[in-house]
Design an enzyme around this catalytic site. Sequence first.
Site, short mmCIF file in Angstrom:
data_model
loop_
_atom_site.label_atom_id
_atom_site.label_comp_id
_atom_site.label_asym_id
_atom_site.label_seq_id
_atom_site.Cartn_x
_atom_site.Cartn_y
_atom_site.Cartn_z
N GLY A 125 3.55 -6.75 -6.28
CA GLY A 125 4.18 -5.44 -6.42
C GLY A 125 5.15 -5.20 -5.28
O GLY A 125 5.22 -4.08 -4.74
N VAL A 166 0.13 -9.40 -12.66
CA VAL A 166 -1.03 -9.90 -11.90
C VAL A 166 -2.32 -9.80 -12.71
O VAL A 166 -3.31 -10.46 -12.39
CB VAL A 166 -1.19 -9.17 -10.55
CG1 VAL A 166 -0.02 -9.46 -9.62
CG2 VAL A 166 -1.35 -7.66 -10.76
N ASN A 207 -1.18 -6.00 -3.31
CA ASN A 207 -0.74 -4.61 -3.32
C ASN A 207 -0.49 -4.03 -4.70
O ASN A 207 -0.57 -2.81 -4.90
CB ASN A 207 0.56 -4.51 -2.48
CG ASN A 207 1.26 -3.20 -2.67
OD1 ASN A 207 0.88 -2.19 -2.08
ND2 ASN A 207 2.28 -3.19 -3.52
N SER A 241 -7.32 2.36 -1.34
CA SER A 241 -6.82 3.74 -1.36
C SER A 241 -7.87 4.69 -0.82
O SER A 241 -9.06 4.41 -0.86
CB SER A 241 -6.48 4.14 -2.80
OG SER A 241 -6.27 5.55 -2.89
N TYR A 258 -8.66 5.11 -12.37
CA TYR A 258 -7.97 4.53 -11.20
C TYR A 258 -8.89 4.44 -9.98
O TYR A 258 -8.96 3.39 -9.33
CB TYR A 258 -6.76 5.41 -10.90
CG TYR A 258 -6.06 5.16 -9.60
CD1 TYR A 258 -6.32 5.96 -8.49
CD2 TYR A 258 -5.13 4.14 -9.48
CE1 TYR A 258 -5.66 5.76 -7.28
CE2 TYR A 258 -4.46 3.94 -8.27
CZ TYR A 258 -4.74 4.75 -7.20
OH TYR A 258 -4.09 4.54 -6.00
N LYS A 280 -9.90 1.21 -7.17
CA LYS A 280 -9.60 1.19 -5.73
C LYS A 280 -10.89 1.02 -4.92
O LYS A 280 -10.90 0.36 -3.88
CB LYS A 280 -8.84 2.44 -5.33
CG LYS A 280 -7.42 2.47 -5.87
CD LYS A 280 -6.64 1.22 -5.43
CE LYS A 280 -5.21 1.22 -5.91
NZ LYS A 280 -4.45 0.05 -5.39
N THR A 295 -1.95 10.13 0.27
CA THR A 295 -0.89 10.48 -0.69
C THR A 295 0.45 10.07 -0.09
O THR A 295 0.96 10.72 0.82
CB THR A 295 -0.91 11.98 -1.01
OG1 THR A 295 -2.20 12.30 -1.54
CG2 THR A 295 0.16 12.33 -2.04
N ILE A 296 0.95 8.93 -0.59
CA ILE A 296 2.20 8.37 -0.10
C ILE A 296 3.26 8.62 -1.17
O ILE A 296 3.03 8.31 -2.34
CB ILE A 296 2.05 6.84 0.13
CG1 ILE A 296 0.79 6.54 0.94
CG2 ILE A 296 3.30 6.27 0.76
CD1 ILE A 296 0.74 7.09 2.34
C1 RM4 Z 1 -3.63 7.51 -4.29
C2 RM4 Z 1 -4.00 8.97 -4.08
C3 RM4 Z 1 -2.73 9.81 -4.14
C4 RM4 Z 1 -1.98 9.53 -5.45
C5 RM4 Z 1 -1.77 8.03 -5.61
C6 RM4 Z 1 -1.12 7.69 -6.94
O1 RM4 Z 1 -4.77 6.72 -4.29
O2 RM4 Z 1 -4.87 9.36 -5.11
O3 RM4 Z 1 -3.04 11.18 -4.04
O4 RM4 Z 1 -0.73 10.20 -5.40
O5 RM4 Z 1 -3.00 7.36 -5.54
#
Ligand code: RM4
Length: 260
Positions: free
Chosen positions: A12, A71, A97, A150, A163, A167, A195-196
């Site tokens: 990624g 992947v 990633n 995450s 999701y 993680k 939160t990126i």
């Molecule tokens: C991260 C977290 C963030 C979200 C991203 C997509 O693990 O949950 O808040 O914006 O995922």
Amino acid sequence: MLLENKVVVVTGGSRGIGRAIALASAREGADVAINYWRDNDQSYGKASAVESIVGEIEALGRRAIAVEGNVAERGTGIELIRRTVEAFGHVDVLSSNAGICPFHAFLDMPPSVYETTVAVNLNGAFYVTQAAANQMKAQGTGGAIVATSSISALVGGGMQTHYTPTKAGVHSLMQSCAIALGPYGIRCNSVMPGTIATDLNADDLADEAKRAYMEKRIPLGRLGNPDDVAQCVVFLASDRARYVTGASLLVDGGLFVNLQ
Ligand code: RM4
């Protein structure tokens, strides 16, 4: 240079956090193999995302290859490592990633959304890690694997029921791989971004109220940017972390600890 003449593989790697990891690695002296899937991001002008990241790495005087592949398919990791060794002779670092987060409510989530998220985020991490580790073991000179887990490995999300388990799984995968691969001098760690701001959550954060809520919850007062994570990946990949394995590093501006 923390990664002088190292060969770094980034899945990624054409966008978001992966792109930042690829660039940060090159800035620290590495040659980079970038995995990507469907290069349809036109936010880099005339060049595609892949062409632009390869160009930026080469402009730094380092070498770069880009290898397309999903992947989630076991063969992608095997081919990615083969192409990397073919181009650069060896593999020193894997940044596992690649990941997706199609936000969706739980009760009516279609199996396809759940299954694709698990396949990319967890199965993908497993297969690429296995391929890289086998190459590193054969090389006999150790290596470093850094997975992008995450904050969501540790806490939940109402629209992320598919999701967050992936993680958590990636975090656990690195813990177990640290044990399995330690005898070969291969270190395995994870970063846990908060939160990126990337295209992964652009739609979610387009909701001004949601963005304001997240920013308010972060003690450092801002969303993270991809390079905030990339710098931590470079550290864990480098010899400065030579005695660190099985660890995880929150990169979240204090979001996780902020109850009140
Ligand atoms: C991260 C977290 C963030 C979200 C991203 C997509 O693990 O949950 O808040 O914006 O995922």
